[in-house]
Design a protein around this motif. Structure first.
Motif, PDB file in Angstrom:
ATOM      1  N   LEU A 118       0.811  -1.213   0.000  1.00 50.14           N
ATOM      2  CA  LEU A 118       0.000   0.000   0.000  1.00 50.14           C
ATOM      3  C   LEU A 118       0.846   1.264   0.000  1.00 50.14           C
ATOM      4  N   THR A 119       2.059   1.179   0.523  1.00 42.59           N
ATOM      5  CA  THR A 119       2.891   2.379   0.575  1.00 42.59           C
ATOM      6  C   THR A 119       3.674   2.594  -0.710  1.00 42.59           C
ATOM      7  N   GLY A 120       3.789   1.553  -1.532  1.00 40.63           N
ATOM      8  CA  GLY A 120       4.562   1.670  -2.762  1.00 40.63           C
ATOM      9  C   GLY A 120       3.710   2.173  -3.908  1.00 40.63           C
ATOM     10  N   GLU A 121       4.314   2.163  -5.053  1.00 38.23           N
ATOM     11  CA  GLU A 121       3.595   2.556  -6.262  1.00 38.23           C
ATOM     12  C   GLU A 121       2.480   1.554  -6.540  1.00 38.23           C
ATOM     13  N   ALA A 122       1.461   2.024  -7.221  1.00 42.45           N
ATOM     14  CA  ALA A 122       0.341   1.142  -7.559  1.00 42.45           C
ATOM     15  C   ALA A 122       0.855   0.001  -8.420  1.00 42.45           C
ATOM     16  N   ALA A 123       0.985  -1.169  -7.799  1.00 44.42           N
ATOM     17  CA  ALA A 123       1.484  -2.346  -8.505  1.00 44.42           C
ATOM     18  C   ALA A 123       0.471  -3.473  -8.349  1.00 44.42           C
ATOM     19  N   ASP A 124       0.628  -4.487  -9.134  1.00 44.02           N
ATOM     20  CA  ASP A 124      -0.242  -5.648  -9.030  1.00 44.02           C
ATOM     21  C   ASP A 124       0.037  -6.342  -7.703  1.00 44.02           C
ATOM     22  N   PRO A 125      -0.961  -6.426  -6.806  1.00 39.06           N
ATOM     23  CA  PRO A 125      -0.719  -7.065  -5.503  1.00 39.06           C
ATOM     24  C   PRO A 125      -0.347  -8.540  -5.633  1.00 39.06           C
ATOM     25  N   MET A 126      -0.704  -9.160  -6.745  1.00 44.84           N
ATOM     26  CA  MET A 126      -0.373 -10.578  -6.945  1.00 44.84           C
ATOM     27  C   MET A 126       1.136 -10.810  -6.974  1.00 44.84           C
ATOM     28  N   THR A 127       1.923  -9.770  -7.268  1.00 43.96           N
ATOM     29  CA  THR A 127       3.376  -9.934  -7.264  1.00 43.96           C
ATOM     30  C   THR A 127       3.903 -10.140  -5.851  1.00 43.96           C
ATOM     31  N   HIS A 128       3.101  -9.804  -4.835  1.00 48.46           N
ATOM     32  CA  HIS A 128       3.531  -9.948  -3.441  1.00 48.46           C
ATOM     33  C   HIS A 128       2.873 -11.140  -2.738  1.00 48.46           C
ATOM     34  N   VAL A 129       1.887 -11.781  -3.375  1.00 47.86           N
ATOM     35  CA  VAL A 129       1.186 -12.915  -2.783  1.00 47.86           C
ATOM     36  C   VAL A 129       2.122 -14.118  -2.762  1.00 47.86           C
ATOM     37  N   GLN A 130       2.161 -14.791  -1.612  1.00 47.15           N
ATOM     38  CA  GLN A 130       3.046 -15.935  -1.432  1.00 47.15           C
ATOM     39  C   GLN A 130       2.234 -17.187  -1.121  1.00 47.15           C
ATOM     40  N   PRO A 131       2.624 -18.330  -1.666  1.00 46.91           N
ATOM     41  CA  PRO A 131       1.946 -19.588  -1.303  1.00 46.91           C
ATOM     42  C   PRO A 131       2.344 -19.984   0.124  1.00 46.91           C
ATOM     43  N   THR A 132       1.512 -20.798   0.765  1.00 41.70           N
ATOM     44  CA  THR A 132       1.844 -21.355   2.083  1.00 41.70           C
ATOM     45  C   THR A 132       1.993 -22.858   1.936  1.00 41.70           C
ATOM     46  N   GLN A 133       2.250 -23.533   3.028  1.00 38.41           N
ATOM     47  CA  GLN A 133       2.392 -24.990   2.975  1.00 38.41           C
ATOM     48  C   GLN A 133       1.042 -25.684   2.804  1.00 38.41           C
ATOM     49  N   PHE A 134      -0.066 -24.934   2.848  1.00 40.23           N
ATOM     50  CA  PHE A 134      -1.396 -25.502   2.701  1.00 40.23           C
ATOM     51  C   PHE A 134      -1.929 -25.222   1.302  1.00 40.23           C
ATOM     52  N   ASP A 135      -2.449 -26.258   0.645  1.00 38.54           N
ATOM     53  CA  ASP A 135      -3.012 -26.098  -0.696  1.00 38.54           C
ATOM     54  C   ASP A 135      -4.165 -25.100  -0.665  1.00 38.54           C
ATOM     55  N   GLY A 136      -4.155 -24.172  -1.588  1.00 35.61           N
ATOM     56  CA  GLY A 136      -5.250 -23.209  -1.711  1.00 35.61           C
ATOM     57  C   GLY A 136      -5.210 -22.064  -0.727  1.00 35.61           C
ATOM     58  N   LEU A 137      -4.167 -21.960   0.103  1.00 34.37           N
ATOM     59  CA  LEU A 137      -4.040 -20.874   1.072  1.00 34.37           C
ATOM     60  C   LEU A 137      -2.816 -20.045   0.720  1.00 34.37           C
TER      61      LEU A 137
END
Length: 151
Positions: A1-20
C-alpha cells in the motif's frame, strides 16, 4: 500500500497448505490510519477478490486505534477474535459496541487459546478438539455473534 500502484499478486506468497496464500503486511507505515482511509486498500482488495474465493484480513484490536474500525468499514464481514484468559469481558463488550456503532457486520466470535475445561457446551456454543492422532491439546470454541445473543 505504501509503494507505487502495482499488481498485488506480485507480493502474494503460497503457504504450505493447498489453496491458502499470504499477502504479507510489509513495514509499518508512519500513519497506518491515513493509509487505510486512502482507498488504496479497498482497491487492492477488489483486485484480489477476482483471484481468490475468500479474503481474510487480520486486523489490530478494536480499542485504542482507529485502524480496526477503518478496516471494518472496508471489509464485508468481521469475525471477532477474543483471547481466552487475556481479553476482559468488559473490553470485549465495549469493542463489539464500537464495531456495531460503525455498522460493521459481525459474523460471530472465536475464542482462542482455550485451556482446561470451560464448562461451556450446548445451545450457545460448541467445542472442537483435534483428533488424538494429531497429538494436539489445542481447542477452538465458537459462538454465535454476541450482538445476536445480547450477552
Amino acid at each position: 500500500l505504501t509503494g507505487e500502484a502495482a499488481d498485488p499478486m506480485t507480493h502474494v506468497q503460497p503457504t504450505q497448505f493447498d489453496g491458502l496464500f499470504l499477502l504479507p503486511a510489509g513495514p509499518i507505515p508512519p500513519n497506518p490510519a491515513d493509509l487505510l482511509s486512502s482507498g488504496r486498500l479497498q482497491a487492492m482488495l477488489q483486485q484480489l477478490e477476482t483471484q481468490f474465493d475468500m479474503l481474510v484480513v487480520d486486523g489490530p484490536p478494536v480499542i485504542g486505534l482507529a485502524d480496526a474500525l477503518l478496516l471494518s468499514s472496508i471489509v464485508n464481514n468481521v469475525l471477532f477474535v477474543v483471547e481466552s484468559g487475556r481479553t476482559r469481558t468488559k473490553s470485549a463488550i465495549e469493542s463489539l459496541g464500537v464495531l456495531r456503532s460503525t455498522g460493521a457486520h459481525v459474523l460471530g466470535a472465536v475464542l482462542t487459546k482455550v485451556t482446561g475445561e470451560l464448562g461451556v457446551y450446548g445451545y450457545y456454543g460448541y467445542r472442537y478438539r483435534e483428533s488424538l492422532e494429531q497429538q494436539s491439546d489445542r481447542e477452538i470454541m465458537m459462538f454465535p455473534s454476541i450482538a445476536e445473543t445480547d450477552a
